[in-house]
Design an enzyme around this catalytic site. Sequence first.
Site, short mmCIF file in Angstrom:
data_model
loop_
_atom_site.label_atom_id
_atom_site.label_comp_id
_atom_site.label_asym_id
_atom_site.label_seq_id
_atom_site.Cartn_x
_atom_site.Cartn_y
_atom_site.Cartn_z
N LYS A 258 0.83 -1.21 0.00
CA LYS A 258 0.00 0.00 0.00
C LYS A 258 0.86 1.27 0.00
CE LYS A 258 -0.78 0.21 5.04
NZ LYS A 258 -0.17 1.51 5.33
N ASP A 259 2.14 1.13 0.39
CA ASP A 259 3.04 2.27 0.41
C ASP A 259 3.82 2.44 -0.90
OD1 ASP A 259 2.38 2.88 3.05
OD2 ASP A 259 3.96 1.59 3.86
N ARG B 146 -8.08 8.67 3.43
CA ARG B 146 -9.12 7.68 3.11
C ARG B 146 -9.88 7.28 4.37
NH1 ARG B 146 -9.49 2.57 4.31
NH2 ARG B 146 -7.30 2.41 4.90
N ARG B 147 -9.16 6.99 5.43
CA ARG B 147 -9.85 6.60 6.67
C ARG B 147 -10.69 7.74 7.21
NH1 ARG B 147 -4.50 3.61 8.69
NH2 ARG B 147 -4.87 1.56 7.75
N ARG C 104 0.38 10.30 13.92
CA ARG C 104 1.59 9.81 13.25
C ARG C 104 2.40 8.97 14.22
NH1 ARG C 104 4.40 11.83 9.15
NH2 ARG C 104 5.36 9.78 9.34
N ARG D 198 1.56 4.97 18.33
CA ARG D 198 0.14 5.32 18.19
C ARG D 198 -0.70 4.70 19.30
NH1 ARG D 198 -1.01 5.38 11.63
NH2 ARG D 198 1.00 6.22 11.02
N CYS E 245 -0.68 9.13 -3.69
CA CYS E 245 -0.81 8.58 -2.34
C CYS E 245 -1.45 9.56 -1.35
CB CYS E 245 0.56 8.16 -1.82
SG CYS E 245 1.34 6.86 -2.78
#
Length: 313
Positions: A81-82, A129-130, A147, A153, A241
Site C-alpha cells: 500500500k506504500d 481515506r480513513r 503519526r 500510536r 498517495c
Amino acid sequence: MERIVIATRRSKLALWQSEYIKERLLELYPNMTIELNEIATRADKILDVPLAKIGGKGLFTKELEIALLNKEADIAVHSLKDVPVEFEEGFKLAAVTKRFDPRDAFLSEKYSSIDELPQGAVVGTTSLRRRMEIKMLRPDINLKDLRGNINTRIAKLKAGEYDAIILAATGVQKLQIEDEVKYFAPISTDKMTPSMGQAILGIETLDNPELIELLSALHDKDAHIEATIERDFVRVLEGGCQVPIGVKATISEDNQTVKVDAIVGMPDASEYIQDSTTVEIGKFETVGKEMAQKFIAKGAKELLAKAEKVAFQ
C-alpha cells in the site's frame, strides 16, 4: 545466488515483514546467506507532519531504492500500500506475497466499536481515506492527526489523547499486540474499503532476471490478481498517495469471479463516488482500468483534485 541483502526500514513492523521474507527464502534456499540492511527513511524521522505534506508514501520506499542502486541491498520489502503505482526505470516489483488481513481495525480503551463511540468522540488517523470513511459512518466524530509507528500510536491512545484510533489490522496482528488495548476490532471491508494493496507485501528489485526468477517462488497468484486490479484503478485515476481512495478486489471462494469495491471522495465525506462490480476472474487485467474510467466519467478526477488541495492546506 549465495547471498541476498534485504533493505528494510527500522520500524518494528518493517523489520517483522523483512524477517518474514527472510524466513520464507531460507525455507526455499536453506544454504543461502540472507542479511538485513536497516535504513532510517525520512518518513520515519518526521513524525509530526501528515505524509501528504512531506511528499506522500513514496517517502517510505525512496531510500530503500537508493540502497538497491548503490548495491547496498539486493531486494527491498515494502507494504504494498506504500508502493507508488509507477516504478522508476530499472526497478521491478518482483513478487507479491499471500495477503494477510486486509481490514482496517478499531482500537479503543473505552469503546468496543465505532457505533459505540459517544457524540463528538476524538478518533485518531492521518489517512485521508480513513478520515473520509469514518465521516461517512459517523459525521459527528472529531478527527485528530495520528503519526508515529504502531507502538507509538497505541501509546498515545492509552495516554488518553484519543477515544479511539484506526490502524491496519494486519500490522497489529503481525506484532501480536492486540491485547495491549481493551478493544481491538477489525472493521468489515463492507464498512471501510481498504487502501490498494493493503496487507500484501511487495518485493522490489532492480531488473535482475536471475534474482526475479529466484523470488518467483514467493509470488502469490491470488494476491497478484487483487493487487493488479487495485493498482490499475489508482494508476488510471492518477490518484497518487495523498488522496482519499479506497479499492479492494476480492476473489470468490470458487475462484471464478472477482468483486471490486471502490470509493473516492473528500476527506470530510462531503462528496464521494462509490461503486462495485463483479467480473469473471479472467478479466482481472482490465477490470481495474475499466472501473477507473467509469469513476472518471462521474467526475472522480475533479473530485480528487479538490481533495488533494485540502490535503496540502
